[in-house]
Design an enzyme around this catalytic site. Structure first.
Site, PDB file in Angstrom:
ATOM      1  N   ARG A   1       6.687 -11.431   5.378  1.00  0.00           N
ATOM      2  CA  ARG A   1       6.168 -11.318   6.740  1.00  0.00           C
ATOM      3  C   ARG A   1       6.851 -12.333   7.642  1.00  0.00           C
ATOM      4  O   ARG A   1       7.032 -13.477   7.265  1.00  0.00           O
ATOM      5  CB  ARG A   1       4.647 -11.501   6.754  1.00  0.00           C
ATOM      6  CG  ARG A   1       3.998 -10.370   5.987  1.00  0.00           C
ATOM      7  CD  ARG A   1       2.526 -10.279   6.201  1.00  0.00           C
ATOM      8  NE  ARG A   1       1.983  -9.294   5.264  1.00  0.00           N
ATOM      9  CZ  ARG A   1       0.705  -9.197   4.934  1.00  0.00           C
ATOM     10  NH1 ARG A   1      -0.160 -10.020   5.486  1.00  0.00           N
ATOM     11  NH2 ARG A   1       0.296  -8.283   4.094  1.00  0.00           N
TER      12      ARG A   1
ATOM     13  N   LYS B   1     -15.260  -3.260   5.683  1.00  0.00           N
ATOM     14  CA  LYS B   1     -14.715  -4.176   4.676  1.00  0.00           C
ATOM     15  C   LYS B   1     -15.724  -5.241   4.308  1.00  0.00           C
ATOM     16  O   LYS B   1     -16.731  -5.440   4.994  1.00  0.00           O
ATOM     17  CB  LYS B   1     -13.467  -4.848   5.222  1.00  0.00           C
ATOM     18  CG  LYS B   1     -13.770  -5.705   6.448  1.00  0.00           C
ATOM     19  CD  LYS B   1     -12.584  -6.529   6.877  1.00  0.00           C
ATOM     20  CE  LYS B   1     -12.926  -7.308   8.126  1.00  0.00           C
ATOM     21  NZ  LYS B   1     -11.902  -8.195   8.586  1.00  0.00           N
TER      22      LYS B   1
ATOM     23  N   HIS C   1      -4.781  -0.908  -5.390  1.00  0.00           N
ATOM     24  CA  HIS C   1      -5.320   0.172  -4.570  1.00  0.00           C
ATOM     25  C   HIS C   1      -6.053   1.136  -5.472  1.00  0.00           C
ATOM     26  O   HIS C   1      -5.516   1.558  -6.484  1.00  0.00           O
ATOM     27  CB  HIS C   1      -4.192   0.852  -3.796  1.00  0.00           C
ATOM     28  CG  HIS C   1      -3.566  -0.083  -2.804  1.00  0.00           C
ATOM     29  ND1 HIS C   1      -2.435  -0.807  -3.086  1.00  0.00           N
ATOM     30  CD2 HIS C   1      -3.982  -0.465  -1.567  1.00  0.00           C
ATOM     31  CE1 HIS C   1      -2.166  -1.586  -2.045  1.00  0.00           C
ATOM     32  NE2 HIS C   1      -3.080  -1.409  -1.121  1.00  0.00           N
TER      33      HIS C   1
ATOM     34  N   CYS D   1       0.796  -1.230   0.000  1.00  0.00           N
ATOM     35  CA  CYS D   1       0.000   0.000   0.000  1.00  0.00           C
ATOM     36  C   CYS D   1       0.834   1.289   0.000  1.00  0.00           C
ATOM     37  O   CYS D   1       0.598   2.155  -0.834  1.00  0.00           O
ATOM     38  CB  CYS D   1      -0.989   0.041   1.169  1.00  0.00           C
ATOM     39  SG  CYS D   1      -1.398  -1.519   1.906  1.00  0.00           S
TER      40      CYS D   1
ATOM     41  N   ASP E   1      -2.384  -7.531  -5.675  1.00  0.00           N
ATOM     42  CA  ASP E   1      -2.800  -6.346  -4.936  1.00  0.00           C
ATOM     43  C   ASP E   1      -3.255  -5.228  -5.874  1.00  0.00           C
ATOM     44  O   ASP E   1      -2.784  -5.146  -7.006  1.00  0.00           O
ATOM     45  CB  ASP E   1      -1.587  -5.850  -4.123  1.00  0.00           C
ATOM     46  CG  ASP E   1      -2.006  -5.269  -2.794  1.00  0.00           C
ATOM     47  OD1 ASP E   1      -3.218  -5.126  -2.566  1.00  0.00           O
ATOM     48  OD2 ASP E   1      -1.116  -4.949  -1.987  1.00  0.00           O
TER      49      ASP E   1
ATOM     50  N   GLN F   1       1.052 -10.920  -3.471  1.00  0.00           N
ATOM     51  CA  GLN F   1      -0.357 -10.514  -3.444  1.00  0.00           C
ATOM     52  C   GLN F   1      -0.780 -10.030  -4.821  1.00  0.00           C
ATOM     53  O   GLN F   1      -0.010  -9.363  -5.507  1.00  0.00           O
ATOM     54  CB  GLN F   1      -0.538  -9.370  -2.455  1.00  0.00           C
ATOM     55  CG  GLN F   1      -0.309  -9.777  -1.016  1.00  0.00           C
ATOM     56  CD  GLN F   1      -0.514  -8.596  -0.085  1.00  0.00           C
ATOM     57  OE1 GLN F   1       0.029  -7.526  -0.309  1.00  0.00           O
ATOM     58  NE2 GLN F   1      -1.308  -8.798   0.954  1.00  0.00           N
TER      59      GLN F   1
ATOM     60  N   HIS G   1      -8.523  -1.095  -0.761  1.00  0.00           N
ATOM     61  CA  HIS G   1      -7.516  -2.157  -0.933  1.00  0.00           C
ATOM     62  C   HIS G   1      -8.271  -3.400  -1.387  1.00  0.00           C
ATOM     63  O   HIS G   1      -9.324  -3.703  -0.830  1.00  0.00           O
ATOM     64  CB  HIS G   1      -6.838  -2.554   0.377  1.00  0.00           C
ATOM     65  CG  HIS G   1      -6.270  -1.449   1.189  1.00  0.00           C
ATOM     66  ND1 HIS G   1      -4.921  -1.272   1.346  1.00  0.00           N
ATOM     67  CD2 HIS G   1      -6.852  -0.486   1.929  1.00  0.00           C
ATOM     68  CE1 HIS G   1      -4.704  -0.246   2.153  1.00  0.00           C
ATOM     69  NE2 HIS G   1      -5.854   0.250   2.526  1.00  0.00           N
TER      70      HIS G   1
HETATM   71 ZN   LIG Z   1      -3.273  -2.286   0.700  1.00  0.00          ZN
END
Ligand SMILES: [Zn+2]
Ligand SMILES: [Zn+2]
Length: 604
Positions: A335, A440, A357, A306, A355, A353, A486
């Site tokens: 992680r 969410k 945004h 992010c 991912d 991910q 996200h």
């Molecule tokens: Zn994010």
């Protein structure tokens, strides 16, 4: 693993208050009763109901083995059938309780068998009620037998209700979970209300073992781990990489269709970035330790993408005309998971991910959220994951931990519900389940075995735009703050492929199979023609199996590798310019020419 805990859907009773929970706790007592009979002198400690069953931690004078479980189970069945009423007995005082433990709980087997119970009694806070649960019977000679245990309850009313149970396994467990204490023997069992449910549970367990992605991943050559690289850091082998690429290609196309733009960002960044994002405070124990450079600057492996995308947003003045801005990246993150928590690729220390945004104006939130949910659902359906439910995490109006205005929260929560309704998706609202920075939507998937997995979270965020003071110039010529969404439909490629491996038991659908077609010449004289066929089909992932093995062996091995289609090449095929098609599911499909084969494959 990663499944979602069970809620009784009709009544919404939490599991720990359900009848099933009482039944399992009672089964733990029943097991303890059987064990005190079969192993005089054993010392009982605690025996609770847990997620999928129950256990009891016991100190035995002699080690017991898995083989002994059937003997205990048999005695439990006998004791259950005796229809012993289970009753609660309240101690009038602490001394009274101590007396009951020493006289009755030990069943005449000596005071030392009560040491754990006495310790448990000491731990009960002053003023709390002290209760015992007793199951008793009178035998034919008129003699009374009972089993009594220090316990908060509640229980079912008779042992007769405990019908469908099974003892599962033995493990070691330290008293009170402390390694300095004595190690006790933990016996796990499970119990259900019906024979069908028990049978189904055992079937799922057995099937899950066979489908374990760690085993299949190795057998099918998808990924590996190496101790020279480190635990939790997967290496993707060619076949696993082929699946990854099939998935990423598919998602990239979908994203381009929906106006996403791809970006690529580095794997590490200055610690200052994560200070600003707040991750250093809220997320520190999941991050790998700092690396220092010679200017005393600290770097961190990124746990999230992010802040990187935010930097891209913030790199120039944005106008409302540029929004929504949708930045997507297959971003690898790191992680620091505890080694005990690692589980193949389902829980790894590095993963990628899918991912993205989205930076949107408040007026765009509703439509954009809908777009994201449509995309996510489309993706899951294409993957063959068609059984899912949605959970909307909203804020708890009585809690003050949330950032962002009331107005914005209302808007976001409404947008999420709007998206669910518009799509016609069943959803439940879970109040208080929102992150402090926004509401969410979680999609909970049911796999082929009926196990639930939480995947594909779509998260609204008011916090990061604030922390980074993001702005756009609105139609009114004034600066405004965008809202962030996200989203990651797969969650991560690792987690999704782990799930799909278990869901399909390694027999991936044609479009994502690592090897889609195996071309198998029967003898050496057929190789040249087989090569030609393989070349003709090179828009697919084709493997030419020209090993000098028997045809039977080659078919068997490709079947074990779960290759969707085999093309067998023999004399007749060369003569007639055909191939013999064999399907993984349907076996022999007969011979066809290349043209017919192409049509067949395209229609899949
Ligand atoms: Zn994010
Ligand atoms: Zn109990």
């Amino acid at each position: 693993m990663s499944q979602v805990s069970t809620l009784n859907k009709e009544t919404q009773i939490p599991y720990h208050e359900s009848h099933l929970f009482k039944l399992r706790h009672s089964a733990a007592h029943l097991m303890a009763q059987a064990i005190t009979e079969l192993y005089p002198g054993c010392k009982l400690s605690i025996g609770p109901a847990i997620e999928n069953g129950f256990y009891y931690d016991i100190e035995f004078s002699e080690a017991i083995k898995e083989e002994d479980l059937s003997r205990i189970e048999k005695r439990m069945k006998e004791l259950a059938k005796l229809d012993q009423p289970i009753t609660c007995k309240k101690a009038v005082s602490r001394d009274d309780a101590k007396n009951i433990i020493l006289k009755e709980c030990t069943l005449g087997q000596g005071e030392e068998t009560a040491i754990y119970k006495l310790e448990l009694l000491d731990a009960i806070p002053e003023g709390d009620a002290i209760t015992f649960y007793e199951q008793s019977r009178t035998d034919r000679k008129g003699e009374k037998h009972h089993f009594i245990d220090l316990c908060r309850g509640p229980h079912v009313s008779s042992t007769k209700q405990i019908k469908h149970f099974k003892l599962m396994s033995i493990a070691g467990a330290y008293w009170r979970g402390n390694v300095k204490n004595k190690q006790l023997t933990r016996i796990y069992g499970t119990a259900f209300e019906t024979a069908e449910e028990l049978e189904h549970y055992l079937y799922v367990l057995e099937e899950a073992k066979k489908r374990d992605h760690r085993i299949l991943g190795k057998e099918l050559g998808l990924f590996m781990f190496s101790k020279n690289i480190g635990s939790g850091l997967p290496l993707w082998l060619p076949k696993g990489t082929a699946i990854r690429e099939a998935l990423t290609d598919f998602l990239k196309k979908e994203q381009i269709r929906r106006g996403y733009q791809g970006v690529i960002t580095p794997h590490l960044a200055s610690s200052k970035l994560f200070e600003k994002s707040g991750h250093l405070i809220t997320y520190k124990d999941k991050m790998f330790p700092f690396m220092e450079d010679d200017d005393d600057q600290a770097f961190i492996m990124k746990p999230m993408n992010c802040p990187f995308h935010i930097e891209i947003y913030a790199s120039q003045m944005r106008s409302y005309r540029e929004l929504p801005l949708r930045l997507a990246e297959f971003g690898t993150v790191y992680r620091f998971e505890q080694s005990g928590e690692l589980a193949g690729i389902l829980r790894a220390r590095s993963f990628t991910q899918d991912d993205a945004h989205l930076f949107v104006t408040p007026a765009q939130l509703e439509e954009e959220f809908l777009g994201v949910v449509e995309l996510t659902m489309g993706v899951l359906k294409k993957l063959g994951l068609t059984d899912f439910r949605a959970r909307v995490g909203t804020r708890d109006p009585d809690d003050s931990k949330y950032v962002g205005s009331d107005e914005n929260w209302e808007l976001a929560q409404k947008s999420i519900e709007y998206a669910c309704q518009k799509i016609g998706m069943n959803y439940e609202v879970s109040q208080g389940d929102a992150a402090f920075y926004g509401p969410k939507l979680d999609l909970i998937i049911k796999d082929a075995l009926g196990r639930e997995w939480q995947m594909g979270t779509v998260q609204v965020d008011y916090n990061l735009p604030d922390r980074f003071q993001l702005e756009y110039i609105g139609e009114d010529g004034l600066p405004h703050r965008p809202i962030m969404i996200h989203r990651a439909p797969f969650g991560s490629l690792e987690r999704m492929i782990g799930l799909l491996t278990e869901h399909y038991s390694g027999a991936f659908p044609f479009w994502m199979a690592p090897v889609q077609i195996a071309v198998i010449p029967i003898a050496d004289r057929h190789i040249e023609y087989a090569e030609k066929i393989a070349h003709e089909l090179n828009s697919y992932r084709v493997h030419l199996d020209s090993r000098r093995e028997t045809l039977g062996k080659k078919i068997r091995e490709n079947q074990l590798q779960k290759v969707p289609y085999m093309l067998i090449i023999g004399d007749k095929d060369i003569e007639q310019n055909t191939v013999s098609l064999r399907s993984r599911e349907q076996g022999d499909k007969g011979s066809m020419n290349l043209e017919e084969l192409r049509n067949y494959l395209e229609n899949l």
